[in-house]
Write an enzyme that holds these catalytic residues in place. Structure first.
Site, PDB file in Angstrom:
ATOM      1  N   ARG A 136     -94.493  -5.951-120.256  1.00 43.89           N
ATOM      2  CA  ARG A 136     -93.681  -5.152-119.323  1.00 43.89           C
ATOM      3  C   ARG A 136     -92.964  -6.018-118.287  1.00 43.89           C
ATOM      4  NH1 ARG A 136     -93.548   0.366-117.002  1.00 43.89           N
ATOM      5  NH2 ARG A 136     -93.480   0.244-114.731  1.00 43.89           N
TER       6      ARG A 136
ATOM      7  N   ILE B 169     -87.366   1.987-113.643  1.00 46.45           N
ATOM      8  CA  ILE B 169     -88.310   1.934-114.763  1.00 46.45           C
ATOM      9  C   ILE B 169     -89.489   2.817-114.371  1.00 46.45           C
ATOM     10  CG2 ILE B 169     -89.281  -0.235-113.846  1.00 46.45           C
ATOM     11  CD1 ILE B 169     -90.202  -0.944-116.657  1.00 46.45           C
ATOM     12  N   SER B 170     -89.852   3.744-115.240  1.00 48.75           N
ATOM     13  CA  SER B 170     -90.925   4.694-114.918  1.00 48.75           C
ATOM     14  C   SER B 170     -92.263   3.968-114.798  1.00 48.75           C
ATOM     15  CB  SER B 170     -91.038   5.766-116.008  1.00 48.75           C
ATOM     16  OG  SER B 170     -89.899   6.585-116.012  1.00 48.75           O
ATOM     17  N   GLN B 171     -93.171   4.574-114.035  1.00 46.91           N
ATOM     18  CA  GLN B 171     -94.514   3.992-113.910  1.00 46.91           C
ATOM     19  C   GLN B 171     -95.201   4.028-115.278  1.00 46.91           C
ATOM     20  OE1 GLN B 171     -94.957   7.198-111.053  1.00 46.91           O
ATOM     21  NE2 GLN B 171     -97.033   7.510-111.810  1.00 46.91           N
TER      22      GLN B 171
END
EC number: 2.1.1.77
Length: 220
Positions: A37, A63-65
Site C-alpha cells: 500500500r 485513498i480510502s482507509q
C-alpha cells in the site's frame, strides 16, 4: 532487503491483523497482505500508509482507509466468495483498490478514472507494484461504464453518486454484484446491488464517506 522495506512489511502485517480482528475474511486478507500500500500514496505520507486512515491524493481525491477497501472488496465477492471473471472499478484513484482486486487473481479487471493526472499516476503505482501488465486502465467517464466490454460479474464504485448510474446497472450481468456508496441528502451509505433474473436486490450495508462521483472526464 532494506530496513525501511522491513518496516513496511511489519506495518502491513499489523494492518492485516487489525482487519482480521475487524471481521474481514481470509480471501481478502490474503490480497491485502500481498499489495504494498505504501507504493500507492505520496512519499511524505508513506509512514501512515498502513494506518486506519484515508489519505489525500491531491486533486480533491483520497485513498480510502484499509477497512473500507477490504469491506467493499468482500461485499463484491460475496460470502462465500463467488467466482468472478470480469470486474469493473469506477474511480481508479491511486490504483490501490485496483491492485487489491488484481491480487485476488481475478482474470479481467477494468478500471475507469476521469482525471487524467490520477489515471497516469495510478499506472505508475501499478507498475511499481509489478501489476500494471494485468490491469486494464481507462481514462473516461465512470457514469458511462464500459459498455463495449460488458457485462460485468462485479462493479465496484469508489465515489458517491446521488443515484445509481443507469448505465452501470445495465452493464451488470445476471447474478452479478455492484458495491457503491450513495449520497442521500448529504449522508452517505454503502449499498450492495445484486442483479437477479427477476430484477435487483438492494441492501444498505453501513454509513460511508467518499468523494462525489462526477460525470465527464478530463480532456487528453
Amino acid at each position: 532487503m532494506h530496513a525501511h522495506w522491513i518496516g513496511f512489511e511489519n506495518r502491513r502485517q499489523r494492518m492485516v491483523e487489525r482487519l482480521a480482528y475487524m471481521g474481514i475474511g481470509a480471501t481478502v486478507l490474503q490480497a491485502m497482505a500481498a499489495v504494498p500500500r505504501h507504493l500507492f500514496v505520496e512519499e511524505a505520507l508513506r509512514t501512515r500508509a498502513y494506518d486506519e486512515l484515508s489519505l489525500p491524493l491531491g486533486l480533491g481525491q483520497t485513498i480510502s482507509q484499509p477497512y473500507t477497501v477490504a469491506k467493499m472488496t468482500e461485499l463484491l465477492l460475496g460470502n462465500p466468495p463467488q467466482s468472478m471473471r470480469r470486474v469493473l472499478e469506477i474511480g481508479t484513484g491511486c490504483g490501490y483498490q485496483t491492485a487489491v482486486l488484481l491480487a485476488l487473481g481475478l482474470p479481467e479487471i477494468y478500471s475507469v478514472e476521469r482525471l487524467r493526472p490520477l489515471h497516469e499516476r495510478a499506472k505508475q503505482h501499478l507498475r511499481a507494484a509489478g501489476l500494471l501488465a494485468k490491469a486494464r486502465t481507462v481514462c473516461g467517464d465512470g457514469y458511462l461504464g464500459l459498455p463495449e466490454v460488458a457485462p460485468f460479474d462485479g462493479i465496484l464504485v469508489t465515489a458517491a453518486p446521488t443515484e445509481i448510474p443507469l448505465a452501470l446497472l445495465q452493464q451488470l450481468a445476471v447474478g452479478g454484484r455492484m458495491v457503491l456508496p450513495l449520497d442521500e441528502g448529504g449522508r452517505q451509505y454503502l449499498w450492495l446491488i445484486e442483479k437477479t433474473a427477476q430484477g435487483y436486490r438492494e441492501t444498505c450495508v453501513q454509513e460511508a464517506n467518499f468523494v462525489p462521483l462526477v460525470s465527464g472526464r478530463d480532456t487528453p
